[in-house]
Design a protein around this motif. Structure first.
Motif, PDB file in Angstrom:
ATOM      1  N   UNK A   1      32.396  32.348  33.080  1.00 48.13           N
ATOM      2  CA  UNK A   1      33.134  33.580  33.674  1.00 48.13           C
ATOM      3  C   UNK A   1      32.614  33.588  35.189  1.00 48.13           C
ATOM      4  N   UNK A   2      31.375  33.402  35.368  1.00 46.94           N
ATOM      5  CA  UNK A   2      31.023  33.468  36.966  1.00 46.94           C
ATOM      6  C   UNK A   2      31.691  32.291  37.656  1.00 46.94           C
ATOM      7  N   UNK A   3      31.722  31.259  37.130  1.00 47.04           N
ATOM      8  CA  UNK A   3      32.138  29.937  38.048  1.00 47.04           C
ATOM      9  C   UNK A   3      33.676  30.232  38.290  1.00 47.04           C
ATOM     10  N   UNK A   4      34.449  31.210  37.525  1.00 43.52           N
ATOM     11  CA  UNK A   4      35.783  31.519  37.877  1.00 43.52           C
ATOM     12  C   UNK A   4      36.173  32.683  38.907  1.00 43.52           C
ATOM     13  N   UNK A   5      34.668  33.164  38.871  1.00 46.53           N
ATOM     14  CA  UNK A   5      34.800  34.462  39.698  1.00 46.53           C
ATOM     15  C   UNK A   5      35.164  35.586  38.877  1.00 46.53           C
ATOM     16  N   UNK A   6      35.036  35.666  37.633  1.00 49.56           N
ATOM     17  CA  UNK A   6      35.630  36.898  36.910  1.00 49.56           C
ATOM     18  C   UNK A   6      34.832  37.978  36.492  1.00 49.56           C
TER      19      UNK A   6
ATOM     20  N   UNK B   1      31.951  35.256  45.524  1.00 47.07           N
ATOM     21  CA  UNK B   1      32.543  34.095  46.228  1.00 47.07           C
ATOM     22  C   UNK B   1      34.129  34.028  46.027  1.00 47.07           C
ATOM     23  N   UNK B   2      34.649  34.858  45.608  1.00 48.18           N
ATOM     24  CA  UNK B   2      36.118  34.803  45.347  1.00 48.18           C
ATOM     25  C   UNK B   2      36.801  35.113  46.932  1.00 48.18           C
ATOM     26  N   UNK B   3      37.905  34.316  47.011  1.00 47.42           N
ATOM     27  CA  UNK B   3      38.330  34.413  48.443  1.00 47.42           C
ATOM     28  C   UNK B   3      37.440  33.706  49.569  1.00 47.42           C
ATOM     29  N   UNK B   4      36.040  33.176  49.118  1.00 41.03           N
ATOM     30  CA  UNK B   4      35.312  32.555  50.287  1.00 41.03           C
ATOM     31  C   UNK B   4      35.135  31.115  49.654  1.00 41.03           C
TER      32      UNK B   4
ATOM     33  N   UNK C   1      35.498  37.175  27.497  1.00 41.35           N
ATOM     34  CA  UNK C   1      36.569  37.648  28.044  1.00 41.35           C
ATOM     35  C   UNK C   1      36.387  38.148  29.522  1.00 41.35           C
ATOM     36  N   UNK C   2      37.060  38.019  30.429  1.00 43.18           N
ATOM     37  CA  UNK C   2      36.977  38.674  31.643  1.00 43.18           C
ATOM     38  C   UNK C   2      38.186  38.785  32.544  1.00 43.18           C
ATOM     39  N   UNK C   3      38.073  39.597  33.435  1.00 42.20           N
ATOM     40  CA  UNK C   3      39.183  39.724  34.421  1.00 42.20           C
ATOM     41  C   UNK C   3      38.810  39.283  35.826  1.00 42.20           C
ATOM     42  N   UNK C   4      39.991  38.738  36.264  1.00 41.19           N
ATOM     43  CA  UNK C   4      40.097  38.076  37.688  1.00 41.19           C
ATOM     44  C   UNK C   4      41.250  38.480  38.306  1.00 41.19           C
ATOM     45  N   UNK C   5      41.519  38.990  39.879  1.00 39.10           N
ATOM     46  CA  UNK C   5      42.686  39.346  40.390  1.00 39.10           C
ATOM     47  C   UNK C   5      43.587  38.133  40.201  1.00 39.10           C
ATOM     48  N   UNK C   6      44.980  38.480  39.862  1.00 37.56           N
ATOM     49  CA  UNK C   6      45.939  37.331  39.712  1.00 37.56           C
ATOM     50  C   UNK C   6      45.783  36.367  40.675  1.00 37.56           C
ATOM     51  N   UNK C   7      45.862  35.205  40.460  1.00 37.72           N
ATOM     52  CA  UNK C   7      45.772  34.066  41.511  1.00 37.72           C
ATOM     53  C   UNK C   7      44.479  33.967  42.170  1.00 37.72           C
ATOM     54  N   UNK C   8      43.369  34.628  41.954  1.00 40.63           N
ATOM     55  CA  UNK C   8      42.212  34.656  42.736  1.00 40.63           C
ATOM     56  C   UNK C   8      41.126  33.949  41.976  1.00 40.63           C
TER      57      UNK C   8
END
Ligand code: ADP
Ligand code: MG
Length: 328
Positions: free
Chosen positions: A74-79, A201-204, A134-141
């Motif tokens: 999950x961390x690797x996906x930024x979730x 790191x999302x967006x970075x 199961x995690x959540x991440x902003x759509x497309x992010x």
């Protein structure tokens, strides 16, 4: 103890399941409610006794590790973690094993607000664990493997190679001072999933992966999916091993080439490897600070495919990646 007593006693949490979880253990399905505008991030990992862990490992550490390796994905996906399921195969329902196992598992779950929401329980020839987080991440992010670009800097979190050192010491191929052995053994048995860093790191970052099978092998997935190559500064990479975990350790006992082998080929690190454009160098350092996680730039993404390593006093040479393959 029956199957249902076992579930009730060890895996039904009395506390409220937590944000994003409407219904947890006990019905036919769990119900999750990701916030509006979020995507569900889903990942599974199996751990089989004798294959992924030694039969001698403390059950509390195993509980921790089973969830940690999933949270690392999950961390690797930024979730952000929401919940997880646990499918458990056991030779026998042994409370002396289940109690510390559940303690280690649920302690880490609590730290990350990741509720145990369901699972399955069955008899099996050896201890077999299958978790789905199961995690959540902003759509497309979400951070993905395919986004690295030539010119990006290559970064890693924390330390690499420690778990490999511990494994070698367990196998008896090398001997370590007691304090060093204890430190690297902790890193092997109780890895720290970089969940906060991944979200920071999302967006970075332009791409990310968690390092579970050795940096060279895992980075290879990023390079192929991004259709690029990379060059690692070997002098920086070989310093990533336990030397910093245990400042007093005489790392010079091993050659730099040997340390580089462990750092790049190690396995079981559960750190993040990621790329970011050079103009985001400061933003990456800020993400590290915000998540209290060490991050180091150890190389660069290049247009030419493949992985190379460069010592300060030698020209760059191709690295032959040999990540762990269960069927090799
Ligand atoms: P089903 O027959 O519908 O598969 P089970 O009888 O296997 O349901 O499980 C009963 C409930 O206990 C379900 O909510 C299931 O998700 C949960 N459960 C079963 N095993 C575990 C486990 N090891 N950890 C957490 N929850 C579990
Ligand atoms: Mg069932």
């Amino acid at each position: 103890m029956t199957e249902f007593e076992l579930i009730d006693r060890f895996f039904r949490q009395s506390a409220a399941p937590g944000a994003g979880v409407v219904l947890g253990v006990g019905d036919d399905c769990a119900l999750l409610a990701p916030a509006p505008g979020m995507q569900l991030a889903v990942s599974s990992d199996m751990l089989v006794e004798g294959r992924h862990f030694l039969p001698t490992v403390a059950p509390e550490h195993l509980g921790h590790k089973a969830l940690a390796v999933n949270l690392s994905d999950l961390a690797a996906c930024g979730a952000r973690p929401l919940g997880f399921t646990l499918s458990l195969g056991l030779p026998r329902p042994d409370a002396r094993w289940l109690e510390p196992f559940a303690r280690g598992l649920l302690a880490l779950a609590g730290e990350h607000g990741c509720a145990l929401v369901g699972g399955d329980t069955t008899a099996a020839p050896v201890i077999t664990l299958s978790l789905t987080v199961l995690g959540e991440v902003p759509s497309g992010g979400a951070l993905l493997r395919g986004g690295a670009c030539a010119g990006d800097e290559l970064w890693v979190s924390g330390h690499l190679g420690d778990a490999r050192l511990a494994l070698e010491a367990f196998r008896g191929t090398l001997s370590l001072p007691q304090a060093v052995f204890e430190a690297v053994r902790q890193r092997m048995e109780r890895p720290t999933p970089r969940v906060a860093l991944g979200q920071a790191l999302r967006g970075v970052a332009s791409s990310a992966i968690d390092v579970s099978d050795g940096l060279a092998g895992d980075l290879g997935h990023v390079l192929r999916q991004s259709r690029v190559g990379a060059c690692i500064q070997a002098e920086l990479a070989c310093d990533l091993i336990a030397a910093q975990t245990v400042p007093a350790w005489p790392a010079g006992q091993f050659t730099r080439k040997q340390r580089l082998d462990w750092v790049l080929g190690g396995g079981d690190d559960y750190e993040l490897a990621f790329t970011a454009p050079p103009e985001r160098h400061g933003a990456v350092l800020a993400a590290g600070r915000a998540s209290a996680t060490t991050v180091r730039c150890i190389g660069r993404i290049e247009p030419q495919p493949g992985l190379r390593v460069a010592w300060p006093d030698e020209p760059a040479t191709p690295w032959v990646a040999a990540g762990f393959d269960h069927f090799a």
